[in-house]
Design a protein around this motif. Structure first.
Motif, PDB file in Angstrom:
ATOM      1  N   LEU A   1       0.892  -1.106   0.065  1.00 36.98           N
ATOM      2  CA  LEU A   1       0.057  -0.079   0.148  1.00 36.98           C
ATOM      3  C   LEU A   1       0.934   1.253  -0.063  1.00 36.98           C
ATOM      4  O   LEU A   1       1.707   1.505   0.890  1.00 36.98           O
ATOM      5  CB  LEU A   1      -0.872   0.156   1.187  1.00 36.98           C
ATOM      6  N   THR A   2       0.625   2.312  -1.023  1.00 37.80           N
ATOM      7  CA  THR A   2       1.621   3.573  -1.250  1.00 37.80           C
ATOM      8  C   THR A   2       0.721   4.640  -0.767  1.00 37.80           C
ATOM      9  O   THR A   2       1.603   5.438  -0.411  1.00 37.80           O
ATOM     10  CB  THR A   2       2.075   3.579  -2.519  1.00 37.80           C
ATOM     11  N   SER A   3      -0.315   4.615  -1.256  1.00 36.20           N
ATOM     12  CA  SER A   3      -1.068   6.060  -0.520  1.00 36.20           C
ATOM     13  C   SER A   3      -2.664   5.411  -0.414  1.00 36.20           C
ATOM     14  O   SER A   3      -3.109   4.396  -0.947  1.00 36.20           O
ATOM     15  CB  SER A   3      -0.898   7.158  -1.711  1.00 36.20           C
ATOM     16  N   ILE A   4      -3.322   6.643   0.397  1.00 36.58           N
ATOM     17  CA  ILE A   4      -4.837   6.066   0.659  1.00 36.58           C
ATOM     18  C   ILE A   4      -5.456   7.295   0.871  1.00 36.58           C
ATOM     19  O   ILE A   4      -4.905   8.252   1.602  1.00 36.58           O
ATOM     20  CB  ILE A   4      -4.899   5.062   1.909  1.00 36.58           C
ATOM     21  N   ASN A   5      -6.428   7.553   0.411  1.00 38.68           N
ATOM     22  CA  ASN A   5      -7.682   8.530   0.637  1.00 38.68           C
ATOM     23  C   ASN A   5      -8.776   8.205   1.215  1.00 38.68           C
ATOM     24  O   ASN A   5      -9.234   7.342   0.739  1.00 38.68           O
ATOM     25  CB  ASN A   5      -7.846   9.340  -0.883  1.00 38.68           C
ATOM     26  N   ILE A   6      -8.869   8.790   2.532  1.00 37.19           N
ATOM     27  CA  ILE A   6     -10.064   8.357   3.208  1.00 37.19           C
ATOM     28  C   ILE A   6     -11.145   9.346   3.206  1.00 37.19           C
ATOM     29  O   ILE A   6     -11.033  10.641   3.186  1.00 37.19           O
ATOM     30  CB  ILE A   6      -9.543   8.089   4.547  1.00 37.19           C
ATOM     31  N   PRO A   7     -12.413   8.912   2.800  1.00 36.05           N
ATOM     32  CA  PRO A   7     -13.464   9.980   2.557  1.00 36.05           C
ATOM     33  C   PRO A   7     -14.112  10.604   4.054  1.00 36.05           C
ATOM     34  O   PRO A   7     -13.737  10.250   4.970  1.00 36.05           O
ATOM     35  CB  PRO A   7     -14.669   9.013   1.925  1.00 36.05           C
ATOM     36  N   SER A   8     -14.709  11.622   3.723  1.00 37.79           N
ATOM     37  CA  SER A   8     -15.266  12.553   5.031  1.00 37.79           C
ATOM     38  C   SER A   8     -16.199  11.677   5.651  1.00 37.79           C
ATOM     39  O   SER A   8     -16.663  12.044   6.731  1.00 37.79           O
ATOM     40  CB  SER A   8     -15.734  13.843   4.661  1.00 37.79           C
ATOM     41  N   SER A   9     -16.682  10.442   5.242  1.00 34.38           N
ATOM     42  CA  SER A   9     -17.742   9.654   5.853  1.00 34.38           C
ATOM     43  C   SER A   9     -17.340   8.974   7.215  1.00 34.38           C
ATOM     44  O   SER A   9     -17.948   8.358   8.044  1.00 34.38           O
ATOM     45  CB  SER A   9     -18.588   9.245   4.783  1.00 34.38           C
ATOM     46  N   VAL A  10     -15.967   8.600   6.991  1.00 37.75           N
ATOM     47  CA  VAL A  10     -15.412   7.997   8.164  1.00 37.75           C
ATOM     48  C   VAL A  10     -15.156   8.549   9.324  1.00 37.75           C
ATOM     49  O   VAL A  10     -14.554   9.682   9.307  1.00 37.75           O
ATOM     50  CB  VAL A  10     -14.093   7.412   7.269  1.00 37.75           C
ATOM     51  N   THR A  11     -15.355   8.064  10.407  1.00 37.35           N
ATOM     52  CA  THR A  11     -15.406   8.738  11.876  1.00 37.35           C
ATOM     53  C   THR A  11     -14.442   7.930  12.581  1.00 37.35           C
ATOM     54  O   THR A  11     -13.852   8.620  13.496  1.00 37.35           O
ATOM     55  CB  THR A  11     -16.602   8.846  12.573  1.00 37.35           C
ATOM     56  N   SER A  12     -13.829   6.818  12.367  1.00 39.08           N
ATOM     57  CA  SER A  12     -12.891   6.133  13.078  1.00 39.08           C
ATOM     58  C   SER A  12     -12.039   5.218  12.320  1.00 39.08           C
ATOM     59  O   SER A  12     -12.457   4.586  11.238  1.00 39.08           O
ATOM     60  CB  SER A  12     -13.610   5.381  14.337  1.00 39.08           C
ATOM     61  N   LEU A  13     -10.837   5.045  12.774  1.00 36.33           N
ATOM     62  CA  LEU A  13      -9.887   4.167  12.262  1.00 36.33           C
ATOM     63  C   LEU A  13      -9.424   3.074  13.168  1.00 36.33           C
ATOM     64  O   LEU A  13      -8.791   3.456  14.351  1.00 36.33           O
ATOM     65  CB  LEU A  13      -8.440   4.913  11.803  1.00 36.33           C
ATOM     66  N   GLY A  14      -9.602   1.865  13.049  1.00 38.91           N
ATOM     67  CA  GLY A  14      -9.548   0.675  13.998  1.00 38.91           C
ATOM     68  C   GLY A  14      -8.194   0.514  14.397  1.00 38.91           C
ATOM     69  O   GLY A  14      -7.089   0.729  13.896  1.00 38.91           O
TER      70      GLY A  14
END
Length: 485
Positions: A106-119
């Motif tokens: 995995l080199t890069s990632i874009n997380i949307p604004s709908s996500v509220t938590s990273l486990g």
């Protein structure tokens, strides 16, 4: 759900048979309800456009979960919404625990604004991850969220995050700088432990505590400002921060745990702004060579708490402006010489005291010799640094004491066996030998045998300027190899 309402007339039956039947019917109803509820709660996993999700039919939300047939890799853009096989649209609300664990590709990632938590352990071991965008909708970074993301050089934490959990950035060796938003109130245990590339960090005034091993092993960290909001420094908080040269402990800190500064060997000056708050400051493992500045009114209390091994505890006024709160001038580097059977140290700084170490490779304990022969180096390695009141410790000076032939000429045929000590040192390209006889000639050679020149001893010493990194000095019949830095 089916309507299991029973008619009142039927339930009012008073015979024993009716009573038994009534109980049986109610048991069947409860079983059907339990089965229906269990079926509704059964996890629903679907793979949509290469991503695996856990879909919640009740809340219409989706959680991104690990793959079962490999690892995620490449440049990833997570969608804000996905459509399930049932035709229903689900909002991607969270990334599950271990979602991208060990996805080294995995080199890069874009997380949307709908996500509220990273486990927990969400990006654990993503060593190839170089960039990531965390939206302002995320409120928490769970334990070990970015543990082992060694390729991550920088990261922006949104102001929506209120805490950095335990081991959040553990072993993110490529991380060079990070800005923590003012929304964060605590840095968890081992939060930045092992971030050896971290050279600067800004701790906001909202933070009240630094957890155990918070900056353990951050060797690249040379300075850090602890805000006056912080009240406690956890166990081993700055352990192995070998690059740290000075630090100020604000008066707000009322709790300092053991080993707080263990193996911070380059820590030159520590400033305490408040009253001493523990009975044994030696447990903090501040180097005994450090200069420690404490408020004037608490000087004796600090001295008692640190104990006799700490010689350089001085009073200062934290409220004063000027140079009192700046690092002090460094003590001059001492010289090493040998004269009349004594090792001599000298320093240009008045009132200097000397801290020396002497090692001899010949010293052995219960060693084994197969043939009964032991070669001796006949040399002592010496290192020394100087300290003085109002000065920080000097750089270390190094030299070697060699035992060579005395070169005595008695004018007789009697062979006299005697040795003498000669100290050889090098500094700024100047090689110096002491312990010589006045007028004695020392010849200097390169390692290939090329003759470089000679020097005549005066006041027991001879010096010679060289460009080589290694030279051989010949004194009488003895040759001494000297490393020049």
């Amino acid at each position: 759900m089916k309507d299991f309402t029973l008619r009142k007339k039927f339930l009012d039956c008073k015979s024993g048979t009716c009573s038994l039947f009534k109980g049986f019917v109610m048991l069947v109803v409860l079983m059907l309800m339990t089965t229906s509820s269990a079926m509704a709660q059964e996890p629903k996993f679907e793979v949509i456009d290469g991503f695996r999700y856990l879909l919640d039919s009740d809340t219409k939300t989706a959680t991104l979960v690990p793959k079962t047939d490999g690892k995620y890799s490449g440049n990833i853009i997570i969608p804000e919404k996905v459509k399930g096989n049932d035709g229903v649209e689900y909002i991607v609300a969270s990334l599950s625990a271990s979602c991208f664990e060990d996805c080294s590709g995995l080199t890069s990632i874009n997380i949307p604004s709908s996500v509220t938590s990273l486990g927990e352990s969400c990006f654990y071991g993503c060593s190839g991850l170089k960039s990531i965008t965390i939206p302002s909708s995320v409120t928490s970074l769970d334990k070990r969220c970015f543990h082992g993301c060694s390729g991550l050089t920088s990261i922006t934490i949104p102001s929506s995050v209120t805490s950095l959990s335990d081991y959040c950035f553990l072993h993110c060796r490529g991380l060079t700088s990070i800005t923590i938003p003012s929304s964060v109130t605590s840095l968890g245990e081992g939060c930045f432990s092992g971030c050896s590339g971290l050279t600067s960090i800004t701790i906001p005034s909202s933070v009240t505590s630094l957890g155990w091993y918070c900056f353990d092993g951050c060797r690249g960290l040379t300075s850090i400002t602890i805000p006056s909001s912080v009240t406690s420094l956890g166990f081993g908080c700055f352990e192995y921060c070998s690059g740290l040269t000075s630090i100020t402990i604000p008066s707000s800190v009322t709790s300092l745990d053991w080993n707080c500064f263990k193996d911070c060997q380059n820590l030159e000056t520590v400033y305490f702004e408040g009253k001493y708050c523990r009975s044994n400051y030696a447990d903090l493992c501040i180097p005994t060579t450090s200069i420690i500045k404490v408020p004037t009114e608490y000087l004796q209390g600090y001295k008692d708490s640190f104990g006799p091994d700490y010689k350089y505890i001085y009073a200062w006024n934290p409220d004063e402006t000027g140079d009192d709160n700046k690092p002090v001038t460094q003590c001059s580097t001492p010289s090493i010489s040998y004269e009349s059977g004594k090792l001599m140290f000298a320093c240009e700084t008045a009132g200097a005291k000397y801290h020396y170490t002497i090692t001899d490779t010949d010293i052995k304990s219960d060693a084994l010799s197969e043939n009964g022969e032991v070669s001796l180096s006949a040399a002592y390695n010496i290192s020394v640094y100087a300290t003085a009141d109002g000065y920080k410790a000097s750089d270390k000076a190094k030299a070697t004491l060699y035992w060579i032939n005395a070169n005595l000429d008695t004018g007789t045929n009697i062979n006299m066996v005697k040795t003498r000590g000669v100290v050889a040192s090098a500094h700024d390209g100047i090689v110096t030998l002491s312990g010589l006889y006045n007028g004695e000639v020392v010849k200097f050679y390169a390692t290939d045998g090329k003759y470089l020149g000679s020097s005549v001893a005066a006041n027991g010493a001879a010096s010679f300027a060289v460009n080589e990194s290694l030279v051989i000095a010949k004194v009488g019949k003895d040759s001494i190899k000297i490393a020049v830095k």
